[in-house]
Design an enzyme around this catalytic site. Structure first.
Site, PDB file in Angstrom:
ATOM      1  CG  HIS A  34      63.761  51.225  26.312  1.00  0.00           C
ATOM      2  ND1 HIS A  34      62.655  51.874  26.807  1.00  0.00           N
ATOM      3  CD2 HIS A  34      63.756  49.991  26.909  1.00  0.00           C
ATOM      4  CE1 HIS A  34      62.004  51.067  27.632  1.00  0.00           C
ATOM      5  NE2 HIS A  34      62.656  49.923  27.722  1.00  0.00           N
ATOM      6  CG  HIS A  37      64.368  52.445  30.865  1.00  0.00           C
ATOM      7  ND1 HIS A  37      64.859  51.638  29.860  1.00  0.00           N
ATOM      8  CD2 HIS A  37      63.899  51.607  31.822  1.00  0.00           C
ATOM      9  CE1 HIS A  37      64.701  50.365  30.205  1.00  0.00           C
ATOM     10  NE2 HIS A  37      64.111  50.319  31.381  1.00  0.00           N
ATOM     11  N   GLY A 147      56.282  52.509  34.620  1.00  0.00           N
ATOM     12  CA  GLY A 147      55.659  52.563  33.308  1.00  0.00           C
ATOM     13  C   GLY A 147      54.384  51.729  33.250  1.00  0.00           C
ATOM     14  CE  LYS A 149      57.274  46.860  28.997  1.00  0.00           C
ATOM     15  NZ  LYS A 149      58.150  45.764  28.640  1.00  0.00           N
ATOM     16  CD  GLN A 153      57.221  46.407  37.484  1.00  0.00           C
ATOM     17  OE1 GLN A 153      57.892  45.392  37.487  1.00  0.00           O
ATOM     18  NE2 GLN A 153      57.601  47.493  36.845  1.00  0.00           N
ATOM     19  CB  VAL A 176      57.910  55.378  25.361  1.00  0.00           C
ATOM     20  CG1 VAL A 176      58.644  55.931  24.146  1.00  0.00           C
ATOM     21  CG2 VAL A 176      57.689  56.474  26.396  1.00  0.00           C
ATOM     22  CG  MET A 184      60.379  51.907  22.794  1.00  0.00           C
ATOM     23  SD  MET A 184      61.490  53.300  22.934  1.00  0.00           S
ATOM     24  CE  MET A 184      61.211  54.039  21.336  1.00  0.00           C
ATOM     25  CB  SER A 185      60.616  45.787  25.833  1.00  0.00           C
ATOM     26  OG  SER A 185      61.215  44.735  26.571  1.00  0.00           O
TER      27      SER A 185
HETATM   28  P1  AMP Z   1      62.619  47.659  33.292  1.00  0.00           P
HETATM   29  O1  AMP Z   1      64.014  48.208  33.224  1.00  0.00           O
HETATM   30  O2  AMP Z   1      62.180  46.962  32.053  1.00  0.00           O
HETATM   31  O3  AMP Z   1      62.373  46.878  34.554  1.00  0.00           O
HETATM   32  O4  AMP Z   1      61.668  48.920  33.385  1.00  0.00           O
HETATM   33  C1  AMP Z   1      61.878  49.930  34.326  1.00  0.00           C
HETATM   34  C2  AMP Z   1      60.673  50.843  34.339  1.00  0.00           C
HETATM   35  O5  AMP Z   1      60.488  51.379  33.040  1.00  0.00           O
HETATM   36  C3  AMP Z   1      59.374  50.112  34.705  1.00  0.00           C
HETATM   37  O6  AMP Z   1      58.564  50.957  35.514  1.00  0.00           O
HETATM   38  C4  AMP Z   1      58.741  49.870  33.363  1.00  0.00           C
HETATM   39  O7  AMP Z   1      57.340  49.769  33.410  1.00  0.00           O
HETATM   40  C5  AMP Z   1      59.161  51.122  32.619  1.00  0.00           C
HETATM   41  N1  AMP Z   1      59.108  50.903  31.179  1.00  0.00           N
HETATM   42  C6  AMP Z   1      59.619  49.857  30.482  1.00  0.00           C
HETATM   43  N2  AMP Z   1      59.339  49.973  29.166  1.00  0.00           N
HETATM   44  C7  AMP Z   1      58.610  51.113  29.037  1.00  0.00           C
HETATM   45  C8  AMP Z   1      58.015  51.795  27.928  1.00  0.00           C
HETATM   46  N3  AMP Z   1      58.099  51.316  26.695  1.00  0.00           N
HETATM   47  N4  AMP Z   1      57.353  52.944  28.171  1.00  0.00           N
HETATM   48  C9  AMP Z   1      57.264  53.450  29.421  1.00  0.00           C
HETATM   49  N5  AMP Z   1      57.805  52.861  30.504  1.00  0.00           N
HETATM   50  C10 AMP Z   1      58.468  51.714  30.316  1.00  0.00           C
END
Ligand code: AMP
Length: 286
Positions: A34, A37, A147, A149, A153, A176, A184-185
């Protein structure tokens, strides 16, 4: 864009890049991209000569009752988006490529994992630290981008990199959000329309907590109580896992708000467990 499955091959490329004097950046992800990322990839593109993105749904960071199997995946779409974001290498290993037979080594920073998600998801950050250590050893990047968020972590990975003298600089980037404030997630796809209509209150409650602190409130338990009440009133479908004010570096609860304090929340809405956080600045406008 190169797509690589084999860790050894990925390491060979990254090693050659680094020896060749390039500044490189790794963005570790679990895919289903999203704009959050993509913002991390954009930072990497702007600050490094070469961008690596890892796409790995890491089984070690999911609990037995969690959503590892159903975690959203779309390799085709992710490949396209990464390519459009200017990523040079997409590293997409299989679990057995990362965790070979007899894998026995773990990395953990338990002191930072005692509260928040560390308390509700036992072993989660052990899985995170272990895979991030592996990825950093493979990619040997100048920068590793995460991130805010996932604030706990980020704090844990920073501490791990410091404690283990890892050569990468850990970079944290802002969350974001959707237009209404929802972070966003990848897990937002789990939300029904009723749940989605309530989900923005997670951030709205945190924003109100920040305002409360700016007006002069300095007691963490008051902030937590008001936030809990706000969620109870505005997210009737939600089950609050935690609301907690912590020190942004140690991720441990504090009683009195001080600079660097963070309010963090986790709320389950149906199938989605959503987390968010906000930095609190004491008495800013008060
Ligand atoms: P994930 O794929 O959810 O494990 O996230 C991968 C990376 O993207 C991690 O460093 C998260 O913190 C970051 N991330 C996830 N959601 C967001 C967001 N809404 N804004 C910024 N970074 C994000």
């Amino acid at each position: 864009m190169e797509i690589i499955e084999d860790p050894k091959e990925f390491q060979r490329i990254c090693f050659a890049d680094r020896c060749g004097g390039l500044a490189t950046a790794l963005v570790p992800t679990m895919g289903f991209f999203h704009d959050g990322h993509l913002a991390l990839m954009e930072w990497a593109r702007e600050n490094a000569n070469k961008v690596y993105v890892s796409l790995f749904v890491n089984p070690a960071q999911f609990g037995p009752a969690e959503d590892f199997e159903s975690y959203p995946r779309d390799m085709e779409r992710d490949t396209l988006l990464a390519e459009m974001a200017g990523v040079d290498v997409l590293f997409a290993p299989r679990p057995e490529d990362i965790y070979g037979p007899g894998h026995a080594t773990v990395v953990d920073a338990p002191a930072l994992a005692e509260y928040l998600c560390g308390a509700s998801r036992p072993g989660h950050f052990k899985g995170v630290c272990t895979v991030v250590a592996i990825l950093l050893n493979l990619a040997l990047p100048t920068y590793a981008v995460f991130g805010e968020k996932d604030r706990q972590q980020l704090a844990i990975v920073k501490r791990m990199a410091r404690d283990l003298h890892l050569p990468a600089e850990i970079v944290g980037r802002p969350t974001v959000r959707e237009a209404d404030g929802l972070a966003m997630s990848s897990r937002n796809v789990y939300l029904t329309s009723v749940e989605r209509a309530q989900a923005w209150h997670i951030q709205e409650g945190l924003r109100r907590a920040r305002e409360q602190v700016e007006r002069g409130e300095d007691k963490a338990d008051e902030i937590e109580r008001d936030l809990m009440n706000y969620y109870r009133d505005n997210i009737p479908e939600g089950v609050v896992d935690y609301v907690q004010v912590v020190d942004g570096e140690t991720m441990r609860p504090i009683k009195k708000i001080k600079p660097g304090a963070v309010a963090a929340a986790a709320v389950s809405l149906g199938k989605a467990r959503l987390i968010d956080n906000i930095t609190l600045t004491p008495g800013k406008s008060g």
